[in-house]
Scaffold this motif. Structure first.
Motif, PDB file in Angstrom:
ATOM      1  N   ILE A   9      25.280 -67.855  43.088  1.00  0.00           N
ATOM      2  CA  ILE A   9      24.798 -67.673  41.711  1.00  0.00           C
ATOM      3  C   ILE A   9      23.479 -66.914  41.666  1.00  0.00           C
ATOM      4  O   ILE A   9      23.051 -66.498  40.597  1.00  0.00           O
ATOM      5  CB  ILE A   9      24.666 -69.003  40.931  1.00  0.00           C
ATOM      6  CG1 ILE A   9      23.607 -69.910  41.536  1.00  0.00           C
ATOM      7  CG2 ILE A   9      26.003 -69.725  40.846  1.00  0.00           C
ATOM      8  CD1 ILE A   9      23.335 -71.131  40.676  1.00  0.00           C
ATOM      9  N   PRO A  46      31.094 -70.212  28.207  1.00  0.00           N
ATOM     10  CA  PRO A  46      29.736 -70.657  28.515  1.00  0.00           C
ATOM     11  C   PRO A  46      29.494 -71.890  27.639  1.00  0.00           C
ATOM     12  O   PRO A  46      29.331 -71.755  26.421  1.00  0.00           O
ATOM     13  CB  PRO A  46      28.843 -69.479  28.083  1.00  0.00           C
ATOM     14  CG  PRO A  46      29.769 -68.323  27.820  1.00  0.00           C
ATOM     15  CD  PRO A  46      31.089 -68.946  27.454  1.00  0.00           C
ATOM     16  N   SER A  47      29.566 -73.053  28.207  1.00  0.00           N
ATOM     17  CA  SER A  47      29.422 -74.307  27.447  1.00  0.00           C
ATOM     18  C   SER A  47      29.411 -75.464  28.420  1.00  0.00           C
ATOM     19  O   SER A  47      29.706 -75.296  29.600  1.00  0.00           O
ATOM     20  CB  SER A  47      30.611 -74.506  26.487  1.00  0.00           C
ATOM     21  OG  SER A  47      31.756 -74.991  27.179  1.00  0.00           O
ATOM     22  N   SER A  48      29.123 -76.630  27.911  1.00  0.00           N
ATOM     23  CA  SER A  48      29.322 -77.852  28.699  1.00  0.00           C
ATOM     24  C   SER A  48      30.767 -78.295  28.522  1.00  0.00           C
ATOM     25  O   SER A  48      31.537 -77.685  27.764  1.00  0.00           O
ATOM     26  CB  SER A  48      28.372 -78.941  28.196  1.00  0.00           C
ATOM     27  OG  SER A  48      28.749 -79.320  26.891  1.00  0.00           O
ATOM     28  N   THR A  50      31.663 -80.841  26.909  1.00  0.00           N
ATOM     29  CA  THR A  50      31.762 -81.238  25.500  1.00  0.00           C
ATOM     30  C   THR A  50      32.238 -80.076  24.643  1.00  0.00           C
ATOM     31  O   THR A  50      33.040 -80.235  23.716  1.00  0.00           O
ATOM     32  CB  THR A  50      30.381 -81.726  25.002  1.00  0.00           C
ATOM     33  OG1 THR A  50      29.938 -82.766  25.873  1.00  0.00           O
ATOM     34  CG2 THR A  50      30.466 -82.255  23.588  1.00  0.00           C
ATOM     35  N   GLY A  51      31.737 -78.893  24.942  1.00  0.00           N
ATOM     36  CA  GLY A  51      32.194 -77.709  24.224  1.00  0.00           C
ATOM     37  C   GLY A  51      33.678 -77.473  24.447  1.00  0.00           C
ATOM     38  O   GLY A  51      34.408 -77.100  23.515  1.00  0.00           O
ATOM     39  N   GLN A 180      30.788 -78.724  36.563  1.00  0.00           N
ATOM     40  CA  GLN A 180      29.760 -79.414  37.340  1.00  0.00           C
ATOM     41  C   GLN A 180      30.200 -80.658  38.110  1.00  0.00           C
ATOM     42  O   GLN A 180      29.366 -81.365  38.648  1.00  0.00           O
ATOM     43  CB  GLN A 180      28.580 -79.767  36.432  1.00  0.00           C
ATOM     44  CG  GLN A 180      28.806 -80.943  35.504  1.00  0.00           C
ATOM     45  CD  GLN A 180      29.502 -80.547  34.214  1.00  0.00           C
ATOM     46  OE1 GLN A 180      30.049 -79.473  34.105  1.00  0.00           O
ATOM     47  NE2 GLN A 180      29.513 -81.442  33.264  1.00  0.00           N
ATOM     48  N   PRO A 186      26.891 -75.706  39.235  1.00  0.00           N
ATOM     49  CA  PRO A 186      25.973 -76.188  38.213  1.00  0.00           C
ATOM     50  C   PRO A 186      26.706 -76.287  36.876  1.00  0.00           C
ATOM     51  O   PRO A 186      27.720 -75.612  36.671  1.00  0.00           O
ATOM     52  CB  PRO A 186      24.910 -75.083  38.135  1.00  0.00           C
ATOM     53  CG  PRO A 186      25.035 -74.314  39.393  1.00  0.00           C
ATOM     54  CD  PRO A 186      26.474 -74.415  39.805  1.00  0.00           C
ATOM     55  N   PRO A 187      26.212 -77.108  35.965  1.00  0.00           N
ATOM     56  CA  PRO A 187      26.826 -77.169  34.639  1.00  0.00           C
ATOM     57  C   PRO A 187      26.634 -75.852  33.899  1.00  0.00           C
ATOM     58  O   PRO A 187      25.714 -75.094  34.190  1.00  0.00           O
ATOM     59  CB  PRO A 187      26.050 -78.284  33.926  1.00  0.00           C
ATOM     60  CG  PRO A 187      25.077 -78.845  34.896  1.00  0.00           C
ATOM     61  CD  PRO A 187      25.048 -77.997  36.110  1.00  0.00           C
ATOM     62  N   GLY A 188      27.506 -75.614  32.910  1.00  0.00           N
ATOM     63  CA  GLY A 188      27.360 -74.422  32.070  1.00  0.00           C
ATOM     64  C   GLY A 188      28.656 -73.682  31.793  1.00  0.00           C
ATOM     65  O   GLY A 188      28.655 -72.714  31.042  1.00  0.00           O
ATOM     66  N   THR A 229      29.444 -62.568  25.633  1.00  0.00           N
ATOM     67  CA  THR A 229      28.799 -62.391  26.926  1.00  0.00           C
ATOM     68  C   THR A 229      29.084 -63.578  27.841  1.00  0.00           C
ATOM     69  O   THR A 229      28.749 -64.710  27.513  1.00  0.00           O
ATOM     70  CB  THR A 229      27.270 -62.262  26.737  1.00  0.00           C
ATOM     71  OG1 THR A 229      27.036 -61.302  25.705  1.00  0.00           O
ATOM     72  CG2 THR A 229      26.609 -61.813  28.013  1.00  0.00           C
ATOM     73  N   PRO A 230      29.692 -63.353  28.989  1.00  0.00           N
ATOM     74  CA  PRO A 230      30.016 -64.469  29.889  1.00  0.00           C
ATOM     75  C   PRO A 230      28.795 -64.889  30.704  1.00  0.00           C
ATOM     76  O   PRO A 230      27.857 -64.115  30.869  1.00  0.00           O
ATOM     77  CB  PRO A 230      31.085 -63.866  30.790  1.00  0.00           C
ATOM     78  CG  PRO A 230      30.756 -62.406  30.830  1.00  0.00           C
ATOM     79  CD  PRO A 230      30.156 -62.054  29.498  1.00  0.00           C
ATOM     80  N   ALA A 231      28.840 -66.112  31.228  1.00  0.00           N
ATOM     81  CA  ALA A 231      27.748 -66.621  32.072  1.00  0.00           C
ATOM     82  C   ALA A 231      27.984 -66.111  33.497  1.00  0.00           C
ATOM     83  O   ALA A 231      28.347 -66.857  34.415  1.00  0.00           O
ATOM     84  CB  ALA A 231      27.704 -68.142  32.012  1.00  0.00           C
ATOM     85  N   THR A 232      27.748 -64.821  33.673  1.00  0.00           N
ATOM     86  CA  THR A 232      28.152 -64.115  34.897  1.00  0.00           C
ATOM     87  C   THR A 232      27.740 -64.831  36.180  1.00  0.00           C
ATOM     88  O   THR A 232      28.542 -64.964  37.112  1.00  0.00           O
ATOM     89  CB  THR A 232      27.562 -62.694  34.874  1.00  0.00           C
ATOM     90  OG1 THR A 232      28.019 -62.052  33.665  1.00  0.00           O
ATOM     91  CG2 THR A 232      28.010 -61.888  36.075  1.00  0.00           C
ATOM     92  N   ASN A 233      26.497 -65.296  36.252  1.00  0.00           N
ATOM     93  CA  ASN A 233      26.051 -65.889  37.517  1.00  0.00           C
ATOM     94  C   ASN A 233      26.784 -67.181  37.837  1.00  0.00           C
ATOM     95  O   ASN A 233      27.035 -67.482  39.005  1.00  0.00           O
ATOM     96  CB  ASN A 233      24.531 -66.099  37.505  1.00  0.00           C
ATOM     97  CG  ASN A 233      23.812 -64.769  37.544  1.00  0.00           C
ATOM     98  OD1 ASN A 233      24.065 -63.905  36.699  1.00  0.00           O
ATOM     99  ND2 ASN A 233      22.966 -64.578  38.539  1.00  0.00           N
TER     100      ASN A 233
ATOM    101  N   PRO B  46      24.129 -74.559  26.116  1.00  0.00           N
ATOM    102  CA  PRO B  46      24.906 -73.808  27.095  1.00  0.00           C
ATOM    103  C   PRO B  46      25.904 -72.976  26.283  1.00  0.00           C
ATOM    104  O   PRO B  46      26.866 -73.532  25.737  1.00  0.00           O
ATOM    105  CB  PRO B  46      25.629 -74.878  27.924  1.00  0.00           C
ATOM    106  CG  PRO B  46      24.992 -76.188  27.544  1.00  0.00           C
ATOM    107  CD  PRO B  46      24.469 -75.991  26.157  1.00  0.00           C
ATOM    108  N   TYR B 211      29.492 -79.965  18.644  1.00  0.00           N
ATOM    109  CA  TYR B 211      28.775 -79.375  19.789  1.00  0.00           C
ATOM    110  C   TYR B 211      27.475 -78.734  19.347  1.00  0.00           C
ATOM    111  O   TYR B 211      26.466 -78.818  20.037  1.00  0.00           O
ATOM    112  CB  TYR B 211      29.675 -78.335  20.449  1.00  0.00           C
ATOM    113  CG  TYR B 211      29.125 -77.715  21.716  1.00  0.00           C
ATOM    114  CD1 TYR B 211      29.062 -78.438  22.891  1.00  0.00           C
ATOM    115  CD2 TYR B 211      28.683 -76.390  21.731  1.00  0.00           C
ATOM    116  CE1 TYR B 211      28.583 -77.873  24.060  1.00  0.00           C
ATOM    117  CE2 TYR B 211      28.202 -75.814  22.908  1.00  0.00           C
ATOM    118  CZ  TYR B 211      28.155 -76.553  24.067  1.00  0.00           C
ATOM    119  OH  TYR B 211      27.680 -75.990  25.226  1.00  0.00           O
TER     120      TYR B 211
END
Lengths: 378, 378, 378, 378
Positions: A9, A46-48, A50-51, A180, A186-188, A229-233, B46, B211
């Protein structure tokens, strides 16, 4: 958290509209299909987690729809609360937090629902708060036996990648998970695995949706791209995690966690403490919740373990607060880390002057040593 | 992407319910208040920036509410589309994608709205697709002049941390931003800065939300915790990013980007090319969109620059596709990186046989060298 | 320093006596053979390049031996000083630091040495202090023409991996190099490539040696192991560096640096400044030393560039102190980084009020853009 | 290897002649003085510990000098071999590899050396191959009692940073150490701590030296710089390691390792196995060597532990090959890691069918739990 993933990451973020990204996108999407054991689409937010729960609801249901849910633990309660906030009518079957969902009860409830008011059955595969699993294949068989058209929504947040899960074979319609837990990230990131039936339901579902909308995601995903936009890392990490799971082989990963669960339970038995989960067929291979002896506070015990041995045990959540502590054995975990973890619990019990029998760790080691002789499955 | 931030996000994930996390949580929340220049709450999701747009709507509005929006570019169009999906009625003022929002028009529209049907004015501070900014303070003055109670929702996704932004002083009600532009982080975090008025509006807003709901977030944030599992590793990066901005001083950060904008425009003028932004007061310090000479395709040019010089220039989005290319100069960027970037553009123009005048880079260097003599502001 | 390499060295250290290490050891040793273009042994020390110089001496020579060396620059002087400390008698041919070693002079010196007193000729391939190269193949031809048995020791510290080097074909006996220049690694590894003749010489060499002794290293290296504890994490980086060089292709790497050298010289000509290197055939593709105009101090100029543009230019070393500055273009460097570097120099010249002609960067960009059209060699 | 250190060494390499480097240089040099507990100079080489051994010899001795050494284990033998290669005459007192150096014997030997032929006494503080320590203060007292001027050279490679060491107070003249043991770093740095007497001896020492020469290093170190290119990235790690040691407090670090040593020995006793070290006052807090029961091969056992539990136990070195295995408990190690390690040994003994008594881990846990109640020293 494996070093490989942390280094992954830390790579520089690439342009999420460029050709290199497309390769990354397809690799993680294909990889997640293998992990969910599905040929259908998997959507990544890109969410937890919950999302991802919210995504499952807003894509398949409309305000006023009836949903059948079961009080198997803290996360089942939270998911129920979310359903209520979206104006869904939840039939929430009470439970004692020591059992999973009873398939016979599912069948009975659905059989009684002659008018087909129930649009979805939503269950938690592995209740992180209790260490109790629900047998998803059994729930699906019950739904089939009742010949009921409801969708089956499953929370696999803490099981995916640690406990066997078969989205297609078990007939789940939406499986919700996140990065996660068993995925070792990692979470996200939140995930939805989606059946054809769920996809069809999404055309008529009327809850408003935009960020969570499956349709544009699935369309863009075909070429490896994302709608927003994606959470690329974190996707770099996901690529690495999928490779790690495939290198070990899912069947070996699942066997490893079953072994850790059994070793942990032998340690608990050795300490003469009680496991929260009441039914052996529902024991979780991912974590074990232990009942604190009467007169002792689990959170005080956890605080001592954290302070003296720098180890975070899971807290009792919701109505279990102070009454249980939870030993996690999911994700990137090996025999020695389990030995260290159980050693920490045993030392903590002594340090906190909780009554217990010595030798729990020895029992676990004996079991693990005997199992170590078996060849790996291939 | 600064190395410091990449190393920061590679730290092992800590327990998001433990005391070490609380310190991290408070540091990033306090830091974001300083960056948004607000004393009010800032909420972190997130999510992508798109998610933070959604949060701004669902927390403050109800289905059927009227929203005033302006077609300043591609992102304004996308945000409008989202509003429509939530059943909001958008009065979408057309635009030519070369100007920001005209405050006089805002005043006129609100003055005409005698019945108070408009519940919110939603504008984009820095249009990433055009390199045109909207003067937020001017919009607020227009709203005040019209004595209209609408909320002011601002997209500061690509301005926060690069272009001066004052949430409180400028009277924004919800400012939406995210991690991956001026904040120098990987994507994966969305932000809402929230005024008291917006918070009050959230009690009566009726769009369903769970959320994105501010209330439980703000409640948990007080002690440094989050409602759902936070994207801890990205928060490590956010902590580092805030420290970097504060070490340099926001006033110096903003001056640096203004200098980069001016140098880039001098290069464009030197090449005898046209800047998309039509109004000098609306030039963006974060990026510059350049109009491709007629008969030349911007995407073909961009492809050559990517292949030969390994540099990703921004594409023309939406109706500007193929017509402009965009030079970014936001985030962790210094004079030499700008010189390299502009050098890459100049070489690319030659390599792609686009007609241009030589010497644009020289003009930029002359300007930067002359500015370098001025002492830093403190 | 490439990100890939920094991430590579951050991997956890493995047991240097275990099987995983053996694979690493063989991969880096094989890889270095390809980079040195030799079939003979290459030895890797935890050391600086200076240590690898010492290794070349103590393995091949005895106190009192005569060595022919040439004053081509600062590093040639330092290597000479080291020789003296080991009791070697150095015939040190004076030079003006603007030329490489003249092969005709080598031939003359060796022809005169009828008694064979000279045991080694030691030359620097690329003088980092001057940007002047010595043509090693020419030196070898001169030695052969003189039919002299002396060993040829070559310092390739700043050329290996950036400038073409052929240990076997050019007849070098010991080639000394290290990790931190063209190999793109952090400092901390020294290398010796060793011919059969050098290996034979080591049996009779009498300088005391232990740490640097080739024999046990070569023996252990056969299976991928090392005599003393290796700098494992730097070896991870070396593995990655070799992969990067091989992915690009050495022929392309060398062509790239030749192109950077030419572009830099065009910039210097454009500025109407003087290049230190007096002979075009000896221009270095790895760095260019620029003569400061009379009346201006190069170090004052460098300080301004460092302060205002955060760029470290190379200092004039030894007797060139204050008289030249050096522009490095070796290692992991692309066209845009060169454009940024040259832009920094041009801005620095203006900021420091050094007399120069504008447009040097433009000349470099013109050249690079024209070269970018050529297809890569394969 | 702590994550903090791995991330630290992944920072981009800075110019080793610039002002930022000077701060780094002084911080690590000052920090090492605190760790060695000396006010005298400490020199840092890019090298292994073997290189630092060589530095101690070549800076203080001349060919033909007599050195008193003791066969305490494998590393003492290797150091003796090195001395011989430099033409030193070693009086090598035989030993059984189960005892440290006997101070009484030192006194006797030196008293007998009336002519002062012995120039140095060279001893290993913590024998990594045996888990036996030598009491350095006792050796110094013996030397003083004999009123002998020999230098005291000490190998603290595997003790520095884990076992109490006091260079000044104990009267060591040169203490040799390196990065990869108690200092928690990757290998690649060698250290010499130097007394005034050793420094004086270096003026008359006649072994040839250049790379290892203290004089130019000490001169350059004054301003934070180094003579030859330093291993900058490992110095980043060293800075971090020193900060970690100082944050915990050396006294706590040493107490922690003493506790680990005692716990490990209790486990060994619990298994009814034999500890190699014969004298309790010489037990190592850094590692414990365990004698393999007759008829069982330690290396076969180690191979099983590696294959089944992915744990590398230390091998028997030299004449102990196959006869012992070594349990390391030095460096960045906590109670749970020790519990995991001991658990791995106990499981491995079972898996390898080595005869042992169950319950060793339980004994260790009992001890650690009881010790955990004591407050940390400050």
């Amino acid at each position: 958290m494996p070093d490989r993933i942390l280094r992954a990451i830390a790579q520089p973020t690439i342009d999420h509209r460029g050709p290199a990204f497309a390769l990354l996108g397809r690799e993680v999407l294909d990889g997640l299909q293998r992990v969910f054991q599905t040929r259908g689409p998997v959507v990544i937010y890109p969410s937890s987690g919950t999302g991802a729960w919210e995504a499952a609801f807003v894509n398949t249901l409309s305000a006023g729809d009836k949903v059948l849910m079961f009080e198997t633990g803290h996360f089942a309660v939270l998911w129920r609360d979310m359903a209520a906030r979206f104006g869904l009518h939840v039939d929430f079957v009470p439970g004692d937090w020591r059992h999973g969902v009873d398939p016979a009860l599912v069948e009975q409830k659905l059989t009684e629902d002659r008018g087909g008011a129930i649009k979805a059955v939503a269950v938690v595969h592995n209740e992180t708060s209790t260490g109790v699993t629900t047998r998803i294949a059994g729930v699906r068989r019950a739904m089939d036996a009742a010949r009921h058209p409801a969708l089956l929504l499953v929370d696999a947040v803490s099981s995916l990648g640690s406990i066997e899960y078969r989205h297609d074979e078990w007939g789940a319609d939406v499986t919700v998970s996140s990065s996660q837990k068993g995925m070792m990230l990692p979470p996200g990131l939140g995930f939805n695995a989606i059946s054809e039936k769920a996809l069809a339901a999404s055309s008529s579902a009327r809850l408003p949706r935009s960020y969570w909308d499956w349709a544009p995601m699935i369309k863009n995903n075909a070429a490896g791209f994302f709608t927003t936009t994606p959470a690329t890392n974190l996707l770099y990490g996901l690529r690495e995690a999928v490779r790690m799971l495939m290198d070990e082989g899912l069947v070996n990963v699942f066997a490893r966690h079953r072994r850790f669960g059994e070793a942990t339970r032998r340690a608990v038995a050795g300490w003469e403490l009680e496991i929260l989960c009441a039914t052996p067929e529902e024991y979780s291979p991912a974590l074990t919740a232990v009942v604190m002896p009467a007169g002792h506070d689990a959170d005080a015990f956890r605080a001592i373990v954290l302070e003296r041995f720098d180890m975070s045990l899971g807290a009792g959540l919701g109505k279990l607060k102070g009454k249980v502590f939870r030993i996690g054995h999911l994700g990137d975990f090996n025999d020695l880390m389990l030995a260290g973890t159980l050693g920490g619990v045993e030392m903590g019990l002594a340090a906190a002057e909780v009554p217990f029998a010595r030798g729990g760790v020895t029992a676990a080691l004996d079991y693990l040593a005997s199992e170590a002789r078996r060849p790996a499955l291939t």
